[in-house]
Structure formats: C-alpha cells, structure tokens
Motif scaffolding. Structure first.
Motif, PDB file in Angstrom:
ATOM      1  N   LEU A 215       0.840  -1.195   0.000  1.00 22.65           N
ATOM      2  CA  LEU A 215       0.000   0.000   0.000  1.00 22.65           C
ATOM      3  C   LEU A 215       0.875   1.245   0.000  1.00 22.65           C
ATOM      4  O   LEU A 215       1.817   1.353   0.779  1.00 22.65           O
ATOM      5  CB  LEU A 215      -0.900  -0.021   1.245  1.00 22.65           C
ATOM      6  CG  LEU A 215      -1.791   1.189   1.527  1.00 22.65           C
ATOM      7  CD1 LEU A 215      -2.802   1.390   0.402  1.00 22.65           C
ATOM      8  CD2 LEU A 215      -2.526   1.008   2.861  1.00 22.65           C
ATOM      9  N   TYR A 216       0.545   2.183  -0.906  1.00 24.73           N
ATOM     10  CA  TYR A 216       1.233   3.470  -0.952  1.00 24.73           C
ATOM     11  C   TYR A 216       0.221   4.595  -0.728  1.00 24.73           C
ATOM     12  O   TYR A 216      -0.919   4.541  -1.202  1.00 24.73           O
ATOM     13  CB  TYR A 216       1.910   3.681  -2.308  1.00 24.73           C
ATOM     14  CG  TYR A 216       3.185   2.897  -2.479  1.00 24.73           C
ATOM     15  CD1 TYR A 216       4.421   3.442  -2.123  1.00 24.73           C
ATOM     16  CD2 TYR A 216       3.159   1.600  -2.979  1.00 24.73           C
ATOM     17  CE1 TYR A 216       5.593   2.714  -2.268  1.00 24.73           C
ATOM     18  CE2 TYR A 216       4.327   0.865  -3.135  1.00 24.73           C
ATOM     19  CZ  TYR A 216       5.541   1.430  -2.775  1.00 24.73           C
ATOM     20  OH  TYR A 216       6.705   0.693  -2.919  1.00 24.73           O
ATOM     21  N   GLY A 217       0.647   5.614  -0.004  1.00 25.66           N
ATOM     22  CA  GLY A 217      -0.183   6.779   0.253  1.00 25.66           C
ATOM     23  C   GLY A 217       0.683   7.958   0.615  1.00 25.66           C
ATOM     24  O   GLY A 217       1.918   7.900   0.552  1.00 25.66           O
ATOM     25  N   TYR A 218       0.019   9.031   1.000  1.00 27.13           N
ATOM     26  CA  TYR A 218       0.768  10.239   1.368  1.00 27.13           C
ATOM     27  C   TYR A 218       1.105  10.240   2.848  1.00 27.13           C
ATOM     28  O   TYR A 218       2.225  10.520   3.255  1.00 27.13           O
ATOM     29  CB  TYR A 218      -0.046  11.489   1.026  1.00 27.13           C
ATOM     30  CG  TYR A 218       0.615  12.759   1.511  1.00 27.13           C
ATOM     31  CD1 TYR A 218       1.747  13.260   0.878  1.00 27.13           C
ATOM     32  CD2 TYR A 218       0.119  13.440   2.620  1.00 27.13           C
ATOM     33  CE1 TYR A 218       2.366  14.404   1.331  1.00 27.13           C
ATOM     34  CE2 TYR A 218       0.738  14.595   3.084  1.00 27.13           C
ATOM     35  CZ  TYR A 218       1.861  15.075   2.438  1.00 27.13           C
ATOM     36  OH  TYR A 218       2.476  16.203   2.898  1.00 27.13           O
ATOM     37  N   GLU A 219       0.107   9.910   3.673  1.00 22.37           N
ATOM     38  CA  GLU A 219       0.294   9.916   5.120  1.00 22.37           C
ATOM     39  C   GLU A 219      -0.619   8.848   5.712  1.00 22.37           C
ATOM     40  O   GLU A 219      -1.799   8.742   5.342  1.00 22.37           O
ATOM     41  CB  GLU A 219      -0.066  11.286   5.697  1.00 22.37           C
ATOM     42  CG  GLU A 219       0.062  11.364   7.204  1.00 22.37           C
ATOM     43  CD  GLU A 219      -0.692  12.544   7.785  1.00 22.37           C
ATOM     44  OE1 GLU A 219      -1.055  12.452   8.973  1.00 22.37           O
ATOM     45  OE2 GLU A 219      -0.923  13.529   7.074  1.00 22.37           O
ATOM     46  N   ALA A 220      -0.114   8.049   6.619  1.00 25.46           N
ATOM     47  CA  ALA A 220      -0.879   6.923   7.149  1.00 25.46           C
ATOM     48  C   ALA A 220      -2.214   7.356   7.750  1.00 25.46           C
ATOM     49  O   ALA A 220      -3.237   6.699   7.559  1.00 25.46           O
ATOM     50  CB  ALA A 220      -0.048   6.173   8.190  1.00 25.46           C
ATOM     51  N   LEU A 221      -2.224   8.476   8.480  1.00 21.89           N
ATOM     52  CA  LEU A 221      -3.434   8.903   9.187  1.00 21.89           C
ATOM     53  C   LEU A 221      -4.546   9.359   8.253  1.00 21.89           C
ATOM     54  O   LEU A 221      -5.684   9.532   8.682  1.00 21.89           O
ATOM     55  CB  LEU A 221      -3.101  10.023  10.172  1.00 21.89           C
ATOM     56  CG  LEU A 221      -2.231   9.636  11.376  1.00 21.89           C
ATOM     57  CD1 LEU A 221      -1.921  10.847  12.231  1.00 21.89           C
ATOM     58  CD2 LEU A 221      -2.924   8.568  12.215  1.00 21.89           C
ATOM     59  N   PHE A 233      -1.582   0.917  10.037  1.00 22.76           N
ATOM     60  CA  PHE A 233      -1.029   2.210   9.642  1.00 22.76           C
ATOM     61  C   PHE A 233       0.423   2.059   9.193  1.00 22.76           C
ATOM     62  O   PHE A 233       0.892   2.780   8.315  1.00 22.76           O
ATOM     63  CB  PHE A 233      -1.135   3.208  10.803  1.00 22.76           C
ATOM     64  CG  PHE A 233      -2.540   3.641  11.092  1.00 22.76           C
ATOM     65  CD1 PHE A 233      -3.150   4.604  10.309  1.00 22.76           C
ATOM     66  CD2 PHE A 233      -3.267   3.091  12.139  1.00 22.76           C
ATOM     67  CE1 PHE A 233      -4.451   5.014  10.557  1.00 22.76           C
ATOM     68  CE2 PHE A 233      -4.563   3.478  12.404  1.00 22.76           C
ATOM     69  CZ  PHE A 233      -5.164   4.448  11.612  1.00 22.76           C
ATOM     70  N   SER A 234       1.127   1.120   9.784  1.00 21.86           N
ATOM     71  CA  SER A 234       2.532   0.900   9.413  1.00 21.86           C
ATOM     72  C   SER A 234       2.691   0.312   8.022  1.00 21.86           C
ATOM     73  O   SER A 234       3.793   0.270   7.476  1.00 21.86           O
ATOM     74  CB  SER A 234       3.212  -0.021  10.434  1.00 21.86           C
ATOM     75  OG  SER A 234       2.547  -1.274  10.496  1.00 21.86           O
ATOM     76  N   ASP A 235       1.581  -0.137   7.421  1.00 20.98           N
ATOM     77  CA  ASP A 235       1.642  -0.691   6.067  1.00 20.98           C
ATOM     78  C   ASP A 235       1.688   0.382   4.992  1.00 20.98           C
ATOM     79  O   ASP A 235       1.905   0.071   3.817  1.00 20.98           O
ATOM     80  CB  ASP A 235       0.416  -1.585   5.803  1.00 20.98           C
ATOM     81  CG  ASP A 235       0.442  -2.865   6.618  1.00 20.98           C
ATOM     82  OD1 ASP A 235       1.533  -3.454   6.758  1.00 20.98           O
ATOM     83  OD2 ASP A 235      -0.629  -3.272   7.116  1.00 20.98           O
ATOM     84  N   VAL A 236       1.434   1.633   5.356  1.00 22.02           N
ATOM     85  CA  VAL A 236       1.384   2.707   4.368  1.00 22.02           C
ATOM     86  C   VAL A 236       2.800   3.155   4.028  1.00 22.02           C
ATOM     87  O   VAL A 236       3.544   3.630   4.889  1.00 22.02           O
ATOM     88  CB  VAL A 236       0.557   3.901   4.882  1.00 22.02           C
ATOM     89  CG1 VAL A 236       0.490   4.996   3.814  1.00 22.02           C
ATOM     90  CG2 VAL A 236      -0.855   3.446   5.269  1.00 22.02           C
TER      91      VAL A 236
END
Length: 510
Positions: A215-221, A233-236
């Motif tokens: 999983l890719y994103g900008y910010e976990a939250l 959340f650590s998967d982001v």
C-alpha cells in the motif's frame, strides 16, 4: 493473458464523473470486443439539465477548482440521477433514472447549513475539461484502453465506494460514515467484512504471505485503506519511494495507491493530488504521470497491469444512466429501526445495492493492450478484486465480484508492445479561466462537521486508541463522540497528528 501478469497496480483518485474528465475527449479507436472502429460514449455538446426554467448545457473548458464541494451523499445522488425531489424508499427499488437533477441538487446542496454560500454559477457542475487541460489522462486513454462503462459501485460517496474496490462490498455502508456507525467499527482492528478483503485473500494465498500486497499513500493517518481489518497504519508506504522501490526486488503481487487528499483536517482539501473539486485536477495529473512512469521505466513493466480510476463522481454531471447491479449478498438492507443486527452491516438508507452509481473514468494500462482500445463493457470497482482473483487464482469475495467483468481480456497481445511512451506530457497549468472565481477556502471553524470529514476523524481515532494506554481509552472515545464542528475535528486530528509525528498533508488553513 493472466499467466503473463506478475504485478497488478491500482490508482484510485477522487470525485470525478466520466463526462467531467473525458466527455469531450473525442477518443476514437478499436472496440475491445468486436475489433471494429468505435468511439467513446462522450458528449455531443447538447446535453443539459434544467432548473427553475433555465437550461444548463454541458460545455468546455472547465475551471481548475470549484469554490464548494458538490453534494454526493446517497440522497444527493438519488436527486442527481432521478430528478429534483426524488427520494429512495428504504428496502425498495431505485427510482427511474434520467440524469436530470445534477444542477438542481447542486443548487440545493451548496447552500445548506455547513457554512457554504449559495453558488450563483450553477453551470459549473455541467462544465467539462477540454482534452488540452488533461494531457496526461488523454494520452494514456489513447495509448492503452479506456473503459466508458465503468460505474461507481453504488450511488453514493467516497468511503463505501472505496470499500467495494477492496471487498466487493461496503458491509452495507451506503453513505459517508456517521458518528453512530463509527461506534460500530472495531476501532482496534479495523472495518471487518463477512468474507474478508482482497488484501486478506492475497495474504492467505500460498506463497503470498508478506508479498501478497503493498500500500502506498501520502500519510498513514489519512490513508482510507488503513481503516480495513488486516491493514495497519505501518503498512502505508510513501509514494515518493515508489519509483525507487520498483527498481529493486519488488515481490508484491498487488499494489494499491491512494492520493494525497489535501488538507482534510481543515476541510479545504487543498494541496493534494486526489482531484477533489476544491483542489483541482493538475495535482492528480502529476500523480498519474508519476505512477505510470515509475512502472513504465521499471523492470516489471512488461508483466504489469495498471488500473487508473476514480472512486465516485463527486456530484458532476454524467449523461449515461447507470444500470442495475448484483447485490453483494453479505448484508441485508435496513428497512425499519429494529433492524440493528450484524446482518445489516452499516446500512442506514435501506439501500439494496442493486443499482450501480454514476459512471467514472477508467483507463487500463499494459504493454499487452493494443493501442487505442475502447471498451464498452460494464465494470465497477468490484472488477478490481475480480481481476486479481482471475490473475492469482482466488475465489470471489461476494456475489458482486463473482458477477463482475475483469479486465484481463483487454491484454490480448502475445508479446509486449515496444512503442509505449517512456514519459508522459507535463500537466497543463491553468486556473479558473471560465469564471475567475476565487480559490476555495476551508469552511469556518464553527460550521457543523461535514460527513466527508467524519471518516478521517475515525482514522485518527483508530490510531489514537491503538497507540495509547488502555486507561486513556474512555477519555479518547468521549472526546471523539463530542466533536461537533469543523474546528473541533481539526483540533483533534492535529493533536493526533502531532502525537504520531506525521507530516501535515498541507499548510494549516487559517
């Protein structure tokens, strides 16, 4: 061919209808089924909606941003698809669709009690982008395959539609999550689905394990996928690392990519890459370019498949009436107040899920796809798990993905093409060139917390509870339940952000 695909990538952006982005594209090509010349089902320029005796006709070009967020909750979409004043009867059939209520609903939904000023220029919901305004999307749509019958999975907002991409279900959720529904979510382990998610299915695959998905994103939250059970959340992973990651050993079978949603904490959505109406399209064009070029110039390119789509239409006009759909079958519609058991999931409107939502853009990218392919077959977001199931030999999650078309037949070439572009054009730079409207601003702090903000509050609450001692949990839950306004939500999310040491999504709005 499924046997030739080793890695599947999906990029899902925000809140745009097919007509809004590609209605005036004028794309012609080869029919994916018949092999005959065809064209996308776009706009003639004569399509219109009427409101208060005035006809509002589709036009191009479109402004970069809208000053407000158009309505796209369940009740809004009923009006947009079925006409001004239309409503849905809990547990019943969806009303007859004629796509006539977009302007009327825009007029109503943007002058409500959330601190929004009435919109004077109602035509903005009918304006669509010229091809020159979206050079990256239009280039990919012509170079590979464009699907002009890809519908959102239900006539409603972001969260349930994104859930369908992961679970071929929304656990009955048919609107943006409310405070009441948040209380039903398992705050520690995430939203559960009766039959699990595609992430859990891939993790359970023999030899999948830790390499099933990434999983890719900008910010976990602010990564919505982190709300799911089985995702932490650590998967982001940071999107900034995608291109470098793909140059090395990359064993993950499936990669899901979320955009930066902008300043969701203040409710302005500015500074992101999701193509939210209040943030514009250029950031999203940049993101599409980044993702494509990272994959195209990696060792994985010849055996990779990339699907680019949008979660829902965001209130923008589309002229195609969405067809009936197969219900997932994992929950029941809630038709009376006493329907509160787990078999009803998160359902509040009594929606039966037997109706697709508004059409959204979708482009399928692979060197095994003939250039300039146009696909008129029906897809929805459950086609994503259906495709993964076909590639990796997995069982369907629900009746919806069991019935859904997958995209593998588009990959009809026996050898990869050698003429695919290594780089894409630069994004077009333009502002509010039609109306000269001022840039959107965050809603006032004392405005009621909008439905679109509640889900992000829940993400922050999940992280807050997971990282705090049990003795602090009652106070955290009480704090979250007390949040009423945009300012309340912003302050709480910023506090959790500071505790987590997360980078802000955008400059803090005043």
């Amino acid at each position: 061919m499924a046997s030739n695909i080793t890695n599947v990538f999906v990029l899902m952006l925000e809140n745009r209808s097919f007509d809004n982005l590609l209605g005036f594209s004028g794309i012609t090509g080869t029919d994916a089924v018949t092999g005959q010349p065809t064209a996308v089902d776009g706009l003639t320029g004569k399509e219109s909606n009427s409101y208060n005796g005035v006809a509002y006709t589709v036009s191009q070009p479109a402004d970069q941003t809208l000053p407000v967020d158009p309505g796209h909750e369940f009740a809004d979409v009923v009006e947009q698809l079925c006409g001004h004043g239309a409503s849905y009867t809990s547990g019943g059939s969806y009303p007859a669709i004629d796509n006539s209520g977009f302007v009327a609903n825009f007029a109503d939904s943007t002058s409500d009690d959330e601190g929004k000023a009435p919109v004077q220029d109602l035509a903005m919901i009918m304006r669509c982008y010229a091809p020159s305004q979206l050079p990256i999307l239009n280039t990919l749509a012509r170079e590979f395959a464009v699907c002009d019958r890809w519908f959102s999975s239900l006539p409603g907002p972001t969260w349930p539609n994104r859930f369908f991409a992961h679970a071929a279900s929304s656990d009955g959720l048919d609107a943006s999550p409310t405070d009441e529904q948040m209380a039903k979510w398992d705050t520690f382990s995430g939203v559960k689905f009766k039959n699990g998610t595609i992430f859990q299915a891939l993790s359970a695959k023999p030899n999948g394990g830790d390499f099933g998905w990434r999983l890719y994103g900008y910010e976990a939250l602010t990564t919505i996928t982190a709300a799911l059970a089985g995702v932490n959340f650590s998967d982001v992973n940071s999107l900034d690392k995608l291109a470098k990651d793909l140059q090395g050993n990359y064993p993950w079978l499936y990669t899901f990519i979320e955009p930066n949603y902008g300043n969701v904490r203040a409710g302005s959505y500015t500074g992101g890459t999701s193509q939210h109406p209040m943030d514009g399209v250029t950031g999203g064009e940049t993101l599409i370019k980044q993702v494509y070029e990272a994959i195209r110039n990696s060792p994985l390119w010849e055996t990779s498949l990339l699907i680019i789509t949008w979660d829902e239409h965001g209130g923008f006009y589309d002229h195609v009436a969405p067809p009936a759909a197969v219900a997932p079958g994992d929950t029941l519609p809630k038709t009376k107040p006493s329907d509160t058991g787990p078999e009803f999931g998160l359902n509040v409107n009594g929606f039966t899920f037997e109706q697709y939502g508004v059409r959204v853009p979708a482009v399928v990218v692979s060197p095994l796809i003939p250039k300039n392919t146009v696909d008129h077959r029906v897809y929805d977001h459950s086609s994503i798990p259906a495709t993964l199931e076909a590639v990796y030999g997995l069982k369907p999650l629900t009746k919806r993905d069991a019935a859904a078309n997958n995209v593998l037949s588009l990959l009809s070439l026996s050898t990869p093409r050698t003429d695919t572009p290594a780089t894409l054009p630069q994004p077009a730079e333009f502002g509010n060139i039609v109306t000269n409207a001022p840039a959107p601003v965050a809603p006032p702090a004392d405005a009621p917390m909008p439905a679109s903000q509640v889900g992000f509050v829940q993400l922050h609450a999940m992280h807050d509870l997971q990282t705090s001692p049990p003795a602090e949990h009652p106070a955290i839950l009480a704090r979250v339940s007390s949040l009423q306004t945009v300012g309340d939500a912003k302050q709480y999310m910023q506090e959790v952000q500071a505790k987590a040491g997360a980078a802000p999504t955008a400059p803090t709005a005043s």
